[in-house]
Design a protein around this motif. Sequence first.
Motif, PDB file in Angstrom:
ATOM      1  N   TYR A  49       0.804  -1.247  -0.019  1.00 54.56           N
ATOM      2  CA  TYR A  49      -0.056   0.137  -0.010  1.00 54.56           C
ATOM      3  C   TYR A  49       0.643   1.258   0.156  1.00 54.56           C
ATOM      4  O   TYR A  49       0.584   2.395  -0.806  1.00 54.56           O
ATOM      5  CB  TYR A  49      -0.871   0.092   1.201  1.00 54.56           C
ATOM      6  N   VAL A  50       1.834   1.273   0.913  1.00 52.80           N
ATOM      7  CA  VAL A  50       2.581   2.529   0.903  1.00 52.80           C
ATOM      8  C   VAL A  50       3.493   2.562  -0.337  1.00 52.80           C
ATOM      9  O   VAL A  50       3.714   3.617  -1.049  1.00 52.80           O
ATOM     10  CB  VAL A  50       3.611   2.464   2.186  1.00 52.80           C
ATOM     11  N   ALA A  51       3.989   1.430  -0.941  1.00 52.43           N
ATOM     12  CA  ALA A  51       4.626   1.338  -2.334  1.00 52.43           C
ATOM     13  C   ALA A  51       3.936   2.156  -3.264  1.00 52.43           C
ATOM     14  O   ALA A  51       4.058   3.051  -4.300  1.00 52.43           O
ATOM     15  CB  ALA A  51       5.334  -0.050  -2.460  1.00 52.43           C
ATOM     16  N   SER A  52       2.377   1.665  -3.128  1.00 52.22           N
ATOM     17  CA  SER A  52       1.579   2.342  -4.217  1.00 52.22           C
ATOM     18  C   SER A  52       1.371   3.948  -4.105  1.00 52.22           C
ATOM     19  O   SER A  52       0.752   4.557  -5.089  1.00 52.22           O
ATOM     20  CB  SER A  52       0.310   1.487  -4.323  1.00 52.22           C
ATOM     21  N   LEU A  53       1.506   4.250  -2.944  1.00 53.37           N
ATOM     22  CA  LEU A  53       1.543   5.933  -2.952  1.00 53.37           C
ATOM     23  C   LEU A  53       2.599   6.714  -3.584  1.00 53.37           C
ATOM     24  O   LEU A  53       2.429   7.931  -3.687  1.00 53.37           O
ATOM     25  CB  LEU A  53       1.537   6.167  -1.399  1.00 53.37           C
ATOM     26  N   ASN A  54       3.557   6.096  -4.280  1.00 55.56           N
ATOM     27  CA  ASN A  54       4.724   6.630  -4.705  1.00 55.56           C
ATOM     28  C   ASN A  54       4.519   7.770  -5.762  1.00 55.56           C
ATOM     29  O   ASN A  54       4.971   8.865  -5.935  1.00 55.56           O
ATOM     30  CB  ASN A  54       5.769   5.712  -5.299  1.00 55.56           C
ATOM     31  N   ASP A  55       3.366   7.620  -6.485  1.00 55.06           N
ATOM     32  CA  ASP A  55       3.050   8.439  -7.572  1.00 55.06           C
ATOM     33  C   ASP A  55       2.532   9.778  -7.166  1.00 55.06           C
ATOM     34  O   ASP A  55       2.997  10.696  -7.419  1.00 55.06           O
ATOM     35  CB  ASP A  55       1.800   7.711  -8.753  1.00 55.06           C
ATOM     36  N   GLY A  56       1.679   9.589  -6.116  1.00 55.85           N
ATOM     37  CA  GLY A  56       1.181  10.761  -5.701  1.00 55.85           C
ATOM     38  C   GLY A  56       2.294  11.676  -4.681  1.00 55.85           C
ATOM     39  O   GLY A  56       2.210  12.951  -4.654  1.00 55.85           O
ATOM     40  N   LEU A  57       3.249  11.051  -4.120  1.00 57.97           N
ATOM     41  CA  LEU A  57       4.359  11.541  -3.413  1.00 57.97           C
ATOM     42  C   LEU A  57       5.201  12.055  -4.284  1.00 57.97           C
ATOM     43  O   LEU A  57       5.562  13.335  -3.914  1.00 57.97           O
ATOM     44  CB  LEU A  57       5.030  10.465  -2.396  1.00 57.97           C
ATOM     45  N   ALA A  58       5.501  11.581  -5.224  1.00 53.62           N
ATOM     46  CA  ALA A  58       6.548  12.052  -6.304  1.00 53.62           C
ATOM     47  C   ALA A  58       5.990  13.355  -6.969  1.00 53.62           C
ATOM     48  O   ALA A  58       6.685  14.270  -7.132  1.00 53.62           O
ATOM     49  CB  ALA A  58       6.599  10.929  -7.682  1.00 53.62           C
ATOM     50  N   GLY A  77       4.036  15.728  -5.507  1.00 53.57           N
ATOM     51  CA  GLY A  77       3.838  16.455  -4.516  1.00 53.57           C
ATOM     52  C   GLY A  77       2.476  16.639  -4.201  1.00 53.57           C
ATOM     53  O   GLY A  77       1.886  17.808  -3.625  1.00 53.57           O
ATOM     54  N   ASP A  78       1.329  15.863  -4.722  1.00 53.06           N
ATOM     55  CA  ASP A  78       0.102  15.857  -4.480  1.00 53.06           C
ATOM     56  C   ASP A  78      -0.239  15.795  -2.962  1.00 53.06           C
ATOM     57  O   ASP A  78      -1.085  16.444  -2.309  1.00 53.06           O
ATOM     58  CB  ASP A  78      -0.839  14.966  -4.930  1.00 53.06           C
ATOM     59  N   THR A 120      -1.558   8.206   7.434  1.00 55.86           N
ATOM     60  CA  THR A 120      -2.190   9.548   7.409  1.00 55.86           C
ATOM     61  C   THR A 120      -1.657  10.300   6.459  1.00 55.86           C
ATOM     62  O   THR A 120      -0.357  10.513   6.340  1.00 55.86           O
ATOM     63  CB  THR A 120      -2.140  10.266   8.840  1.00 55.86           C
ATOM     64  N   LEU A 121      -2.383  10.671   5.453  1.00 54.35           N
ATOM     65  CA  LEU A 121      -1.933  11.580   4.243  1.00 54.35           C
ATOM     66  C   LEU A 121      -2.425  12.916   4.222  1.00 54.35           C
ATOM     67  O   LEU A 121      -3.293  13.224   4.935  1.00 54.35           O
ATOM     68  CB  LEU A 121      -2.206  10.874   2.609  1.00 54.35           C
ATOM     69  N   GLY A 122      -1.733  13.925   3.837  1.00 54.24           N
ATOM     70  CA  GLY A 122      -1.901  15.231   3.984  1.00 54.24           C
ATOM     71  C   GLY A 122      -1.471  16.111   2.792  1.00 54.24           C
ATOM     72  O   GLY A 122      -0.693  15.845   2.140  1.00 54.24           O
ATOM     73  N   ASP A 123      -2.161  17.169   2.473  1.00 51.10           N
ATOM     74  CA  ASP A 123      -1.836  18.256   1.606  1.00 51.10           C
ATOM     75  C   ASP A 123      -1.866  19.451   2.464  1.00 51.10           C
ATOM     76  O   ASP A 123      -2.898  20.029   2.917  1.00 51.10           O
ATOM     77  CB  ASP A 123      -3.033  18.114   0.563  1.00 51.10           C
ATOM     78  N   ASP A 124      -0.547  20.038   2.690  1.00 51.89           N
ATOM     79  CA  ASP A 124      -0.419  21.344   3.535  1.00 51.89           C
ATOM     80  C   ASP A 124      -1.083  22.592   2.740  1.00 51.89           C
ATOM     81  O   ASP A 124      -1.634  23.437   3.543  1.00 51.89           O
ATOM     82  CB  ASP A 124       0.906  21.519   3.814  1.00 51.89           C
TER      83      ASP A 124
END
Length: 93
Positions: free
Chosen positions: A9-18, A20-21, A43-47
């Motif tokens: 799951y965390v690995a699948s988050l890489n696109d959004g992390l890359a 900057g979303d 917990t994910l966030g957008d500042d």
Amino acid sequence: TLAEYSADYVASLNDGLASGDFKILSTDNRTIGLNEYPAYVVTLGDDTTGERNYYALIVVDGVAYEFGVFYFEDQEAQALADFDNVVLTFEVK
């Protein structure tokens, strides 16, 4: 297993992390439901917008379950309290 599922799951988050979303604000372990299933929480966030996503991942008998809630930063206390009330009732039969 929960460890495999949460790592995937965390690995699948890489696109959004890359892009900057969003960013991972925290990870944690907790229990979910009537049988206190072990859970991995992300917990994910957008500042910029204050958007938050709270996901609890569990695996029961080889089946993965994902619970989530979307809220804004200023709603966090109420959103997480409501989330806890909902997942408290979860049970696999």
